[in-house]
Design an enzyme around this catalytic site. Structure first.
Site, PDB file in Angstrom:
ATOM      1  N   CYS A  66       0.820  -1.224   0.000  1.00 52.07           N
ATOM      2  CA  CYS A  66       0.000   0.000   0.000  1.00 52.07           C
ATOM      3  C   CYS A  66       0.849   1.267   0.000  1.00 52.07           C
ATOM      4  CB  CYS A  66      -0.931  -0.002   1.201  1.00 52.07           C
ATOM      5  SG  CYS A  66      -2.130  -1.342   1.142  1.00 52.07           S
ATOM      6  N   LYS A 115      -7.489  -0.371   9.858  1.00 52.44           N
ATOM      7  CA  LYS A 115      -7.540  -1.450   8.876  1.00 52.44           C
ATOM      8  C   LYS A 115      -6.670  -2.573   9.411  1.00 52.44           C
ATOM      9  CE  LYS A 115      -6.806  -2.238   3.931  1.00 52.44           C
ATOM     10  NZ  LYS A 115      -6.405  -1.589   2.668  1.00 52.44           N
ATOM     11  N   ARG A 147      -8.242  -9.277  -3.027  1.00 51.11           N
ATOM     12  CA  ARG A 147      -6.859  -9.286  -3.538  1.00 51.11           C
ATOM     13  C   ARG A 147      -6.712 -10.222  -4.728  1.00 51.11           C
ATOM     14  NH1 ARG A 147      -3.558  -9.087   2.179  1.00 51.11           N
ATOM     15  NH2 ARG A 147      -4.101  -6.935   2.646  1.00 51.11           N
ATOM     16  N   LYS A 176     -12.243  -1.726   9.609  1.00 52.26           N
ATOM     17  CA  LYS A 176     -12.524  -2.952   8.863  1.00 52.26           C
ATOM     18  C   LYS A 176     -11.484  -4.020   9.167  1.00 52.26           C
ATOM     19  CE  LYS A 176     -10.608  -2.686   4.238  1.00 52.26           C
ATOM     20  NZ  LYS A 176     -10.897  -2.409   2.851  1.00 52.26           N
ATOM     21  N   SER A 217     -14.446  -8.401   1.625  1.00 53.05           N
ATOM     22  CA  SER A 217     -14.775  -9.458   0.661  1.00 53.05           C
ATOM     23  C   SER A 217     -14.825 -10.848   1.299  1.00 53.05           C
ATOM     24  CB  SER A 217     -13.760  -9.439  -0.480  1.00 53.05           C
ATOM     25  OG  SER A 217     -12.437  -9.558   0.023  1.00 53.05           O
ATOM     26  N   TYR A 262     -20.666  -5.418   0.074  1.00 52.66           N
ATOM     27  CA  TYR A 262     -20.947  -5.973  -1.250  1.00 52.66           C
ATOM     28  C   TYR A 262     -22.402  -6.453  -1.339  1.00 52.66           C
ATOM     29  CZ  TYR A 262     -15.904  -5.802  -1.717  1.00 52.66           C
ATOM     30  OH  TYR A 262     -14.621  -5.349  -1.772  1.00 52.66           O
TER      31      TYR A 262
HETATM   32 ZN   LIG Z   1      -3.741  -0.596  -0.377  1.00 53.51          ZN
END
Ligand SMILES: [Zn+2]
Length: 326
Positions: A126, A193, A203, A250, A277, A316
């Site tokens: 990231c 996170k 991913r 999350k 996800s 989602y």
């Molecule tokens: Zn990222």
């Protein structure tokens, strides 16, 4: 007479959400946009579309039809490079898609954009990595993130959402936005996170052929350890002090205690959560086996997040939930 419950019953599902005080306008629908690639329907990951006007617009219309007006865009570009520089291109996947949606739907929609480099650089990290040991370099990354966020704001985003967990990312973005006339654009960082393999289904689709098959990417040096309560609260307080408008936590299901603890510590400050996800995939996979009732589980999951203190829920399953409440 046995008071058996009626599964798959709309009124029953709706009552769970109503009792929790959940409203449709608290939903945020993710749209994952793949650049120049056809997207095969994937039952585990609803919300993925190709980089084509019709598909993107259809996703937005689907949301609007059931009362969702808030959309979060994630871009999956065709090409990665060492610096992730395509993340800030004016013609980048998120920038183009934001302009298209804004032109078509105007102020009827709220556009939130994911601001990170892991979909754009070769490492899959990231941030910008150095040449020794693949370590993520914090300050060059926040500099890059602020430029990406500005390009999203210039394209029409209402809220930018930095997700790389770099120190100082919120203040750097806030400063650059304000300095360029975008003080009304909000910042919603992924404040807490957690380092988790529950992101695995996302991913898997985010990694192009060059990265596919690469072993698990260890992001634990900048994402949060699941076992540390105080660190989670500290990250939230830092982001609020840096100028965040909404904070985000999350994944959700194994962190409800942290959501509650954070809610109790920050008063009315808005909290968003994301059902990631892997959380959706687990429910869908078990439902496919007919081991659980998908609708009831999704609704109870949302109700529990709301009960714990979430104001906004990125999921989602947003369309499903809105349908239960239609
Ligand atoms: Zn990222």
């Amino acid at each position: 007479m046995r008071p058996g419950r009626i599964y798959q019953n709309k009124q029953f599902l709706e009552s769970i959400l109503n009792e929790a005080g959940f409203k449709k306008n608290q939903l945020i629908m993710p749209i994952i946009i793949h650049e120049k690639r056809r997207v095969k329907g994937d039952g585990m990951m609803p919300g993925a579309v190709s980089d084509c006007k019709n598909e993107i617009f259809q996703a937005v219309y689907d949301g609007l039809d059931v009362g969702i007006d808030s959309f979060m865009l994630f871009g999956i570009p065709m090409i990665r490079n060492s610096k992730g520089s395509r993340a800030l291109m004016n013609q980048g996947i998120v920038q183009r898609s934001t302009r298209k949606i804004r032109d078509e739907f105007g102020s009827r929609v709220q556009i939130i954009t994911d601001v990170c480099v892991c979909q754009y650089n070769e490492s899959g990290h990231c941030g910008i990595t150095n040449y020794v040991g693949n370590q993520v370099e914090n300050d060059p990354t926040t500099h890059l993130l602020s430029k990406i966020a500005l390009s999203h704001a210039q394209s029409g985003a209402d809220i930018v959402s930095p997700s790389s967990m770099m120190d100082g990312q919120v203040s750097r973005i806030r400063k650059l936005l304000n300095g360029n006339g975008f003080s009304k654009v909000k910042v919603m960082p992924f404040s807490v996170k957690h380092s988790s393999n529950l992101y695995a289904p996302f991913r898997a689709i985010a990694f192009n052929s060059k990265l596919r098959g690469k072993p698990y990417i260890d992001k634990s040096t900048y994402q949060i350890s699941f076992s540390n309560r105080r660190e989670a609260l500290r990250e939230i307080v830092v982001d609020i002090n840096e100028g965040a408008d909404i904070v985000m936590i999350k994944p959700t299901l194994t962190y409800l205690d942290l959501i509650l603890m954070i809610r109790e510590n920050i008063g009315d400050f808005p909290i968003a959560i994301q059902l990631v996800s892997g959380e959706t995939a687990m429910i869908k996979a078990a439902a496919q086996q007919k081991w659980i009732d998908e609708s009831e589980w999704i609704v109870q999951t949302i109700a529990s997040a709301k009960r714990a203190g979430a104001d906004k829920i990125i999921t989602y399953a947003a369309l499903d939930i809105a349908n239960f409440m239609a």
